[in-house]
Design an enzyme around this catalytic site. Sequence first.
Site, short mmCIF file in Angstrom:
data_model
loop_
_atom_site.label_atom_id
_atom_site.label_comp_id
_atom_site.label_asym_id
_atom_site.label_seq_id
_atom_site.Cartn_x
_atom_site.Cartn_y
_atom_site.Cartn_z
CG HIS A 4 47.58 44.16 44.75
ND1 HIS A 4 48.64 43.98 45.61
CD2 HIS A 4 47.49 45.50 44.55
CE1 HIS A 4 49.16 45.17 45.93
NE2 HIS A 4 48.48 46.11 45.29
CG ASP B 66 42.94 41.09 47.82
OD1 ASP B 66 42.53 41.93 48.65
OD2 ASP B 66 43.89 41.30 47.05
CD GLN C 284 41.12 48.59 45.17
OE1 GLN C 284 40.23 49.43 45.13
NE2 GLN C 284 42.40 48.90 45.31
CE LYS D 248 44.13 49.10 48.79
NZ LYS D 248 44.98 49.82 47.87
CB CYS E 120 50.73 46.36 42.84
SG CYS E 120 51.70 47.63 43.63
C1 LIG Z 1 43.24 44.20 45.21
C2 LIG Z 1 44.27 44.60 46.23
N1 LIG Z 1 44.77 43.67 47.05
C3 LIG Z 1 45.66 43.98 48.00
C4 LIG Z 1 46.14 45.25 48.15
C5 LIG Z 1 47.17 45.52 49.20
O1 LIG Z 1 46.71 46.37 50.19
P1 LIG Z 1 47.72 46.85 51.29
O2 LIG Z 1 48.87 47.48 50.54
O3 LIG Z 1 46.98 47.84 52.10
O4 LIG Z 1 48.16 45.66 52.04
C6 LIG Z 1 45.66 46.26 47.31
C7 LIG Z 1 46.17 47.64 47.45
O5 LIG Z 1 46.60 48.27 46.53
C8 LIG Z 1 44.71 45.92 46.33
O6 LIG Z 1 44.23 46.85 45.50
#
Ligand SMILES: Cc1ncc(COP(=O)(O)O)c(C=O)c1O
Lengths: 157, 418
Positions: free
Chosen positions: B135, B212, B215, B238, B376
């Site tokens: 992401h 990370d 998810q 999430k 993203c």
């Molecule tokens: C794999 C992954 N990493 C990081 C994020 C970022 O999460 P947040 O926007 O809550 O910081 C997301 C959210 O879409 C994600 O899917």
Amino acid sequence: MLDELRELYQEVILDHGKKPRNFRRPEHPTNEAAGRNPLCGDQLVIYLDIAKDGRITDVAFVGKGCAISMASASMMTEIVKGRTVDEAKKLFESFHRMCTHDHGESPEADGDEDIEKLQVLSGVRQFPVRVKCATLPWHTLSAAIEGVKEVSTEAGG
Amino acid sequence: MSERAIKSRTDAAPLDIQRVRADFPAMSLEVHGRPLVFLDSGASAQKPRVVLDTMRRVYESEYANVHRGAYYLSERSTALYEGARDKLRDFLNARDRKEIIFTRNATESINLVAYAWGRKNLKAGDEIVISAMEHHSNIVPWQMLRDEMGLTLKIAPVSDDGEFLLDAFKALLTDRTKLVAITHVSNVLGTITPVKEIVRLAHDAGAKVLLDGAQAAVHLPVDVQDIGCDFYAVTGHKLYGPTGIGVLYGKEAILDAMPPFMSGGDMIGSVSFEKTTWAPLPAKFEAGTPAIVQAIGLGAAVDYMTGLGREKIAAHEHDLLNYATQRLASIDGLKIYGTAPNKAAVISFTLGDIHAHDVSTIIDRAGVAIRAGHHCAEPLMERLGVAATARASFGVYNTREDADALVKALETVQEIFG
Ligand SMILES: Cc1ncc(COP(=O)(O)O)c(C=O)c1O
């Protein structure tokens, strides 16, 4: 449910979306600009030939995007070709109003054939998040006219 | 094996999904006159009533600033806030509660590591390895650090099926590799990455590992000690929790040696104009008034998940994934992106040459909410050779009927596009 959708995805739009007109990259355009909708990844480049007297003698585009943005770009190229830069800007204003105003206050075409043609896209009014898809090509066109290299729709409608 | 896992294994009854749905007020919504079919939990999940009730109760009768007042309400809210930290420690099976830092979201958790750990521990010429399916929030902070410090950023490849390629990853590791930052579950492909092997290989090469978990934490039971990672980033919204709250797990010794990320109140030991000393963990990384009620709400959310049984949630979602994959694959012209054998309930697809936004607009009118776009993860989209995909992501409240509704709505799309 289907009525509103069919109004948005009319035959004409699907046809322009599938077989966009003036979809090519000219060798020596006088003006060009790239437009992007970062939200959905739609992107296109508009190429113009603007003559000394301000008349747009050629318009073409390449890009990737949804049916609405591709159809809007395709229709726009057909309509602005042969127009002056000022006329093109006025068309954009009318088109923008048409896409964003409620039914009641839709601007009258007043017999202007080109506005009438563009009216098939007015179905986007019912789909607020899709308005930018329809207006992205026009934002990019005005950027190309102004000599701005890149625009993004994120900053505003 | 943790007590929790044993408990949910002995209680073998599957989840009663109708009861789960009744816990989520949003599951009885209608949109455009149709019952909502919510298939965008990957972007953000809906909230169970217990989270909403908890937050309301705290605001109404248990609220004051934390760690400050010597009076009843402040003691009460401090106990609840710190209690939430204990729940998150438990949820991730961290060794110590000090290793749980509350942040705003996964993005802030990753940035905290980039700024506070990266600036102190990296030097020009050092290497960071990420993967091709990150992401943007696990790409951009490292790019900025690279440009600032003269680092090298290496990209571990994924296969056409969306599998993480361990051998290719191993080949990227050198004695200059100082950090490996990889997603635990891909938000586009659903791929579950082989985190234990990644950690082992990275540690053998002398690198630290950040995972990370934005998810992953909602789909899989996560045990950070078992995985062995140095940092783990989680985002609350999430996880059926509120927005504005996330977690950074970090190993105590590493966090201890790091300078603060932000500075101000709550994170100091003592302040004079000559010198300031830092507060001990976790306060050192929680400058200013934290998201008190959101943290407590997240605590309620993870309690809710634990109560359902995380193994059971995973089993239910696995069934949905298999069922939906099979149903979608039967649609003419539909292509699924991401078919790794080890996969969470996230399905990205394209429908012929119909753009994902048109798909999403049309099925929205049937009440079906999915995500369309680049998710993203633009570098991954480039790798897959698509500008945009549609993505259906499943949560604990989804049913096989939801997958059927999606399939039916996609047939309408094909009808309209002819
Ligand atoms: C794999 C992954 N990493 C990081 C994020 C970022 O999460 P947040 O926007 O809550 O910081 C997301 C959210 O879409 C994600 O899917």
